[in-house]
Design an enzyme around this catalytic site. Structure first.
Site, PDB file in Angstrom:
ATOM      1  NE  ARG A 103      -6.977   3.141  12.461  1.00  0.00           N
ATOM      2  CZ  ARG A 103      -6.499   4.362  12.606  1.00  0.00           C
ATOM      3  NH1 ARG A 103      -7.327   5.381  12.797  1.00  0.00           N
ATOM      4  NH2 ARG A 103      -5.199   4.593  12.561  1.00  0.00           N
ATOM      5  CB  CYS A 163       2.711   0.075   9.564  1.00  0.00           C
ATOM      6  SG  CYS A 163       1.777   0.357  11.085  1.00  0.00           S
ATOM      7  N   GLY A 174       2.612   2.089  13.984  1.00  0.00           N
ATOM      8  CA  GLY A 174       2.759   0.831  14.688  1.00  0.00           C
ATOM      9  C   GLY A 174       1.546   0.365  15.457  1.00  0.00           C
ATOM     10  CD1 TRP A 175      -2.162   2.996  14.645  1.00  0.00           C
ATOM     11  CD2 TRP A 175      -1.330   4.087  16.400  1.00  0.00           C
ATOM     12  NE1 TRP A 175      -2.187   4.323  14.347  1.00  0.00           N
ATOM     13  CE2 TRP A 175      -1.695   5.035  15.405  1.00  0.00           C
ATOM     14  CE3 TRP A 175      -0.786   4.551  17.598  1.00  0.00           C
ATOM     15  CZ2 TRP A 175      -1.525   6.403  15.580  1.00  0.00           C
ATOM     16  CZ3 TRP A 175      -0.625   5.919  17.774  1.00  0.00           C
ATOM     17  CH2 TRP A 175      -0.993   6.835  16.774  1.00  0.00           C
ATOM     18  NE  ARG A 226      -0.153   0.005   7.162  1.00  0.00           N
ATOM     19  CZ  ARG A 226       0.250   0.973   6.349  1.00  0.00           C
ATOM     20  NH1 ARG A 226       0.359   0.736   5.050  1.00  0.00           N
ATOM     21  NH2 ARG A 226       0.550   2.165   6.811  1.00  0.00           N
ATOM     22  CG  ASN A 251      -3.385   4.240   3.186  1.00  0.00           C
ATOM     23  OD1 ASN A 251      -4.487   3.867   2.799  1.00  0.00           O
ATOM     24  ND2 ASN A 251      -2.772   5.283   2.658  1.00  0.00           N
ATOM     25  CB  ILE A 252      -6.396   3.075   7.779  1.00  0.00           C
ATOM     26  CG1 ILE A 252      -6.161   4.583   7.673  1.00  0.00           C
ATOM     27  CG2 ILE A 252      -5.448   2.450   8.796  1.00  0.00           C
ATOM     28  CD1 ILE A 252      -6.538   5.354   8.914  1.00  0.00           C
ATOM     29  CG  ASN A 301       5.354   8.371   6.241  1.00  0.00           C
ATOM     30  OD1 ASN A 301       4.637   8.936   7.061  1.00  0.00           O
ATOM     31  ND2 ASN A 301       4.903   7.426   5.440  1.00  0.00           N
TER      32      ASN A 301
END
Length: 912
Positions: free
Chosen positions: A771, A725, A728-729, A731, A660-661, A635
């Site tokens: 999501r 993470c 911040g919304w 993990r 990650n997602i 990042n």
């Protein structure tokens, strides 16, 4: 959805003859879409700001192998190889298309029909003046002649058939705004010649195009709709009509209809056969004494594909039965004190007890065969368990109701659970719907179940049904505003219920955890700028008092999306703080920020910059980064990254290695395949190996392990902890909320758990809309089961500490389902600002907690120990992480517990 309600109400009030209008709306939408070379629904381009919000997550893959980077992120149900069944199932009788009222938003407002006049054989359409290269139309009348099956322009001589275009000569039609282009062949006089020339010698025939311009788009759509129907089924309908009217009287009389039914094997007419024939003729708004002419017959069947006289007669009787059923149902609803059982009996196999307030039944399909699993198509041959029942389509869900109700078979070990008597599929839980062939439709759901429904082979009808369901599940410009939550109403007055919207008050919660009313309350302050600093953060959040206004603004700018470190929880025993944030904007230049360093140091000393204890033995601030080292480092290329620990006094950085997602989405998809597969031999190396390969249990273990580490540092080391993470919304919410569950028994009660979810997930901006794809097919690459994974972690804790939670497993499953269903306003949108300002959910929708508290008895854990206030120290061994069978395996009938107390799902019921 309001248009659907209006369409339904208007449909009940219209005469039977008007029912084809609603069907016309649906097929007009389908044909219009086909003519313009579009697909339903069309994914919208991703919004720029939301696309950027995923850069942090996607950057985590920059240090992963190229093969992994290029791996396609598909949905969790793989593409299915559907073999053709060797023995096709017996087809159900024709299904009534006149009941299909699932028109799209635009089409529901327009009446795409033309008034039919009995006795006429032509339909007139007015063109406006138009000149162009494709032909000149000057205020002309265009006629569609049903008898001759031709289209012609009428000038002075209305009998000038030689100037008309035969249906078999038309090659293609296309609509563009108010204009309709008709491409046709010339010099073709006979059907045989036209059919021949449409084959290999088409290129030898002169082809012309005529353009017709109408006063409005609606008029153009009406014209094209009837023209296409004449092309596709008009001639066949004329043959069927003549097959019934054998005396060539030009009309079907009562006696002719009665005779045709007897000739086609409908011997169960009884003595009232003539009376039934009379009712069938009256269904077409025709005088029984004069019979029904071809125009009326065409109107009655223009949207119901029939190829034989027998099929038309069967469908005719079905239409009559449906209209009578509706009238009976309407009378039962209007009469006071009506017998509900009689109403249910008059409605065939459709039980209406599941309909909630605000829910409208827009279509009912009888005799649907349906089954579950990867090889669902094989179920149609009888190799696997399948059901035959009724499909009801509402503005909230699809309901598959078995014709054969569950009967207790206590003496049989392999009892089929009554769980499968009725299956509910909220339209928002549909991930995709596709037509496999002319008889089968595959529904892939976000809750891991693939459902295959089969109908009578009929390509046009199945296409129409798929388009209709898509228009509800994925409305044009869809999103949270199109959710059913804005139509759903409780059947009990809210004044008699505990309002779930009142459970979470941030100021009261701050008082409860001791940052507002404890001896150390002076060290903290409530910050609120009405979402100005960060649109994704709560309206009210807590920071140390020693931070000035400028310090807060500077610290926020140093964190991704301005999501600065904020207080989540405080340990009353030692004052240690659990705080959360997004990643810092470090970048490749290793930037630092004095305000951010000051803020984290204040959290380390419990908000007291002059704490005398720090002089003797300074405490340590633990920064738990949910990511892997490579992901966090990757990042930095985007100007972000992780804390440079040397810039923070007495701080320690720990990487928690949570994926990650995107990885979670693929993982739960693999696990879902195993969960719904009845035959484990279909899985490579068997079920256990498949679960292992999915790595889902490993991911759950890592979330639990990271949360336990945060709890240990706060309780055993007396240290404050920061978790984050990327943004911040995702993990971050998992780790903070799970750690709080371990440390604070209040959150293990029903109301406390509601506060926990509202605070750590809803208020701190977990992106529920993206999501879980609320009422939209776009942004599939942002979908991920992050919240479902958190509920799975809670399930793991319940297994290890069965008496520590006031609620039971059923409540966890209910919450997991409600995230997908959009029945309540709690999980709509991406953040608190969107829910409060844009959607106004507190005034326009029902809270999920209102419903749960109203049915509190169903969600209570009988083993709950009210006196237990212990901190939970769970085992994080992989041996202790179990598959959540109640959620992941519930669609495999062999997994259901035997006996009277089985699994039950709740998709919204009437509160009694």
């Amino acid at each position: 959805m309001s248009e659907l309600v209006a369409a339904r109400e208007s449909g009940q009030a219209t005469s039977p003859g008007d029912q084809s209008s609603s069907q016309a709306d649906v097929l007009t939408a389908a044909r219009q879409s086909s003519a313009e070379n579009t697909q339903l629904p069309t994914p919208l381009p991703a919004e720029e700001d939301e696309t950027e919000s995923m850069d942090d997550e996607e950057a985590e893959s920059s240090f992963v192998a190229a093969k992994t980077r290029k791996q396609k992120r598909s949905s969790f149900i793989p593409s299915l190889h559907v073999p053709k069944p060797t023995v096709p199932p017996p087809p159900p009788p024709p299904v009534d298309l006149s009941a299909l009222r699932c028109a799209s938003r635009d089409q529901a407002k327009s009446s795409a029909t033309v008034e039919f006049t009995g006795g006429r054989t032509v339909l007139d359409f007015k063109c406006k003046s138009k000149s162009g290269t494709l032909g000149i139309m000057k205020s002309a009348t265009i006629q569609l002649d049903l008898d001759a099956m031709v289209m012609r322009k009428v000038k002075g001589d209305q009998n000038a058939i030689q100037t008309g275009i035969s249906m078999e000569c038309i090659i293609n039609t296309k609509i563009s705004n108010k204009e309709v282009d008709v491409q046709y062949m010339t010099s073709v006089d006979s059907t045989d010649q036209g059919t021949h020339l449409l084959g290999s010698n088409r290129h030898l025939v002169p082809i012309l195009t005529k353009r017709y311009c109408f006063p409005s788009r609606d008029e153009a759509v009406r014209f094209l709709t009837h023209l296409d129907v004449m092309r596709e089924s008009g001639k066949k309908l004329k043959q069927i009509f003549e097959g019934i009217d054998k005396r060539n009287a030009g009309q079907i009389s009562q006696s002719a209809l009665f005779r045709a039914m007897k000739e086609n094997g409908m011997d169960n007419l009884g003595e009232d056969g003539l009376g039934e024939a009379a009712k069938m003729i009256a269904l077409a708004d025709s005088d029984v004494s004069s019979g029904i002419d071809f125009v009326e017959f065409f109107r009655l069947f223009m949207y119901t594909p029939c190829v034989t006289v027998h099929q038309a007669l069967t469908e005719w009787r079905n239409k009559l039965a449906l209209v009578q059923r509706r009238r009976t149902s309407s009378n039962c609803r209007d009469s006071e004190g009506g017998d509900e059982k009689d109403a249910q009996k008059n409605n065939g196999n459709i039980a209406k007890d599941w309909v909630v307030d605000g829910e409208i039944i827009v279509n009912v399909v009888e005799n649907v065969r349906y089954s579950f699993g990867l090889k669902a198509r094989d179920n149609l041959d009888g190799n696997h368990h399948h059901w035959v029942g009724t499909l009801s389509v509402t503005n909230y869900r699809l309901v598959l109701q078995s014709h054969i109700a569950h009967e207790k078979t206590s003496k049989t070990r392999h009892e089929v659970s009554k769980y499968f008597d009725r299956m509910d599929i909220p339209v928002n839980a549909i991930q995709s719907i596709s037509k496999l062939d002319s008889s089968c439709v595959l529904l892939v759901c976000k809750d891991l179940r693939p459902i295959l429904c089969s109908f009578e082979p009929n390509d046009l009808w199945v296409t129409t049904l798929v388009t209709a369901i898509q228009s509800i599940a994925f409305p044009n410009g869809g999103g949270p505003k199109d959710a059913f939550a804005f139509h759903y109403k409780l059947d009990k007055p809210l004044g008699k219920l505990e309002n779930g919207w009142d459970l979470y008050d941030p100021l009261k919660e701050f008082e409860r955890i001791g940052v507002m009313n404890s001896p150390h309350a002076r060290f903290y302050r409530i910050w609120s700028d009405n979402y100005t600093m960060s649109e994704t953060y709560p309206k009210y959040f807590c920071v140390p008092s020693a931070m000035s206004e400028s310090d807060i603004m500077n610290a926020a700018r140093f964190r991704s999306k301005c999501r600065m470190p904020a207080v989540s929880w405080r340990n009353r025993k030692n004052g240690a703080i659990l705080c959360r944030s997004a990643q810092p904007m470090v970048g490749l230049k290793s930037s630092r920020n004095a305000a951010d360093e000051k803020l984290l140091n204040l959290y380390r000393v419990r908000g007291d910059p002059h704490n005398p204890l720090e002089l003797e033995e300074p405490s340590t601030l633990y920064i738990l980064d949910a990511r892997k080292v490579l992901a966090a480092t990757g990042n930095q290329v985007q100007g972000k990254g992780t804390e440079i620990i040397s810039n923070y006094a007495h701080a320690e950085l720990v990487y928690c290695n949570i994926e990650n997602i995107h990885v979670m989405r693929d993982s739960v998809g693999a696990l879902g395949v195993a969960g719904v597969t009845k035959d484990h031999g279909e899985l490579k190396d068997g079920y256990i190996q498949h679960v292992k390969d999915s790595l889902w249990l490993r991911h759950v273990q890592l979330v639990l392990k990271a949360s336990l580490l945060a709890a240990e540092r706060m309780e055993l080391n007396d240290s404050s902890v920061l978790v984050h993470c990327s943004d911040g919304w995702d993990r971050t919410s998992q780790m903070s909320s799970t750690a709080m569950l371990l440390l604070d028994p209040y959150y293990r009660t029903i109301k406390g758990f509601a506060v926990l979810v509202e605070k750590e997930w809803c208020d701190f901006g977990h992106k529920f809309k993206d999501r879980h794809g609320q009422a939209s097919e776009k942004k599939k690459d942002e979908r991920s089961p992050v919240f479902i994974q958190f509920l799975d972690v809670v399930h793991q804790l319940m297994l290890q500490f069965p008496s520590a939670f006031e609620f039971n497993e059923r409540m966890l499953v209910f919450l997991a389902d409600m995230v997908h269903s959009c029945l309540f306003g709690t999980f709509l949108g991406n953040n608190s600002k969107e829910r409060e300002v844009v959607l106004d959910v507190k005034n326009k929708t029902v809270s999920v907690w209102t419903y749960i508290l109203a049915k509190r008895g169903a969600y209570l854990n009988p083993s709950f120990d009210k006196k237990s206030e212990d901190i939970l120290w769970p085992s994080t061994s992989i041996k202790m992480i179990k598959t959540w069978d109640r959620y992941f395996c519930r669609f495999d009938l062999d997994c259901h517990p035997r006996g009277t107390r089985g699994w039950e799902d709740d998709w919204g019921e009437k509160l009694k």
